[in-house]
Design a protein around this motif. Structure first.
Motif, mmCIF file in Angstrom:
data_model
loop_
_atom_site.group_PDB
_atom_site.id
_atom_site.type_symbol
_atom_site.label_atom_id
_atom_site.label_comp_id
_atom_site.label_asym_id
_atom_site.label_seq_id
_atom_site.Cartn_x
_atom_site.Cartn_y
_atom_site.Cartn_z
ATOM 1 N N GLU A 1 -6.298 -28.323 23.483
ATOM 2 C CA GLU A 1 -4.858 -28.221 23.277
ATOM 3 C C GLU A 1 -4.322 -29.561 22.791
ATOM 4 O OE1 GLU A 1 -4.027 -24.901 26.786
ATOM 5 O OE2 GLU A 1 -3.234 -26.921 27.004
ATOM 6 N N THR B 1 0.510 -22.237 29.289
ATOM 7 C CA THR B 1 -0.077 -23.564 29.405
ATOM 8 C C THR B 1 0.893 -24.549 30.065
ATOM 9 O OG1 THR B 1 -1.054 -25.429 28.208
ATOM 10 C CG2 THR B 1 0.710 -24.242 27.102
ATOM 11 N N THR C 1 0.728 -27.703 29.211
ATOM 12 C CA THR C 1 0.814 -28.818 28.262
ATOM 13 C C THR C 1 2.276 -29.095 27.929
ATOM 14 O OG1 THR C 1 -1.370 -28.459 27.315
ATOM 15 C CG2 THR C 1 0.248 -29.545 25.909
ATOM 16 N N SER D 1 -1.789 -24.203 21.900
ATOM 17 C CA SER D 1 -2.598 -23.693 23.001
ATOM 18 C C SER D 1 -2.762 -22.195 22.833
ATOM 19 C CB SER D 1 -1.933 -23.984 24.352
ATOM 20 O OG SER D 1 -2.594 -23.294 25.401
#
Length: 353
Positions: A153, A279, A281, A269
């Motif tokens: 990612e 995710t 992230t 992602s």
């Protein structure tokens, strides 16, 4: 003689002769003659004369590998590919390139040529402007290290110039990226196409220092502009360093102009737009705007260049957010002399399960 530099963060930088850089392996550049400098780079492009000094954050001018030395003139620094990072054969898995999507990453730089681009695995929070022919775009981007959950990612903050439609377009892009190895920096020159001419900046090397919520703000100033003579798209860093360019031979539409400029953040992602299981992230700093003391993703002094005219504030812009519960955006325009764009978020949260 080959020069090698080792960075304190583990990166290995090879100083490669400029005419032997792997980017020249692109089939469209078989007979390409390297342009060592733009044919035109005036003061109106080099500085923001209308900006107040007190409004400008501290600009990043260093990379960690430079502490071990520098590359000599006539060479370009190339970060040696590590297993933890994608190489040119891994881009399909890394969300970069498929048979129908030739989207290349070069340092913090991206370009897309003749592509059909799927955004299924991408989530964005950005502003965009249209309505003119664009030959350049510039911005100050505050640099953070957002959390990145998995190695495949990434999170980026960038400015991009595009020509084409929603699914079939060409794009040049520059900014900073954070990947799964938890470092802030950029991808590298493993993908052919971008021609580097500068011996000081290693595309792929970590930049420093970075912003801290309890410390000083740090930023990069990046600028993409089209050379009116050669039609090459140049990337300028820090208002003083012309890193290199995407040759005009790579493009069909962007060979002439851009029709859209975009500024903002992006998360890649396989788990974006997926609930539950989104995710974690982050985008920007990982904080959602509005955030006190600008502790979220922040962009200032956004400028466009229309038909090779001096840089100017875009006349109007619209905000685009894919997942407003996961990543947010706030564009401040009214009652301030220069617009500011705030963006970002943590990804997975109670509001974004």
């Amino acid at each position: 003689m080959k020069h090698i530099r080792k960075s304190e963060d583990g990166d290995i930088i090879d100083c490669v002769e400029i005419y032997k850089q792997p980017s020249l392996n692109h089939p469209a550049l078989k007979n390409h003659t390297i342009q060592l400098a733009p044919t035109f780079f005036s003061k109106t492009r080099k500085v923001f004369d209308d900006a107040k000094k007190e409004d400008i954050a501290m600009t990043i001018t260093s990379q960690r590998w430079q502490k071990s030395g520098s590359c000599p003139k006539g060479t370009v620094p190339i970060r040696r590919t590590q297993k933890r990072n994608p190489n040119k054969d891994d881009f399909h898995a890394y969300g970069r390139k498929t048979a129908s999507n030739m989207k290349n990453e070069v340092g913090d730089l991206k370009y897309t040529t003749n592509s059909t681009n799927s955004i299924a695995n991408h989530s964005v929070a950005l502003i965009e402007t249209v309505g003119y022919s664009y030959s350049g775009a510039k911005v100050d981007i505050k640099v953070w290290t957002p959390y990145v959950e998995k190695e495949d990612e990434y999170s980026t903050s960038h400015v991009a110039i595009q020509n084409g439609g929603l699914h079939d377009f060409e794009l040049v892009e520059t900014g900073w990226a954070a990947d799964g190895s938890k470092r802030t920096g950029c991808f590298d020159l493993t993908c052919p196409g971008f021609v580097q001419v500068n011996h000081e900046i290693a595309l792929g090397g970590a930049i420093y220092p970075i912003s801290n919520p309890n410390g000083l703000p740090y930023q990069i100033t990046v600028y993409i502009f089209k050379d009116p003579t050669t039609k090459n798209w140049w990337v300028n860093y820090g208002e003083s360093i012309n890193i290199g360019y995407w040759p005009g031979e790579l493009f069909m539409l962007l060979k002439y102009q851009g029709i859209m400029v975009k500024w903002g953040g992006e998360v890649y992602s396989s788990k974006v737009k997926t609930h539950p299981g989104h995710t974690a992230t982050g985008m920007g700093s990982g904080n959602t705007p509005p955030s006190i003391f600008e502790n979220c993703g922040t962009m200032k002094r956004m400028r466009v260049e229309q038909n090779s005219q001096p840089l100017m504030i875009p006349e109007w812009s619209t905000t685009v957010v894919d997942e407003y519960r996961c990543y947010g955006a706030l564009y401040e325009v009214d009652y301030i002399p220069d617009p500011i764009f705030y963006y970002g978020g943590p990804g997975r949260s109670p509001w974004c399960p």
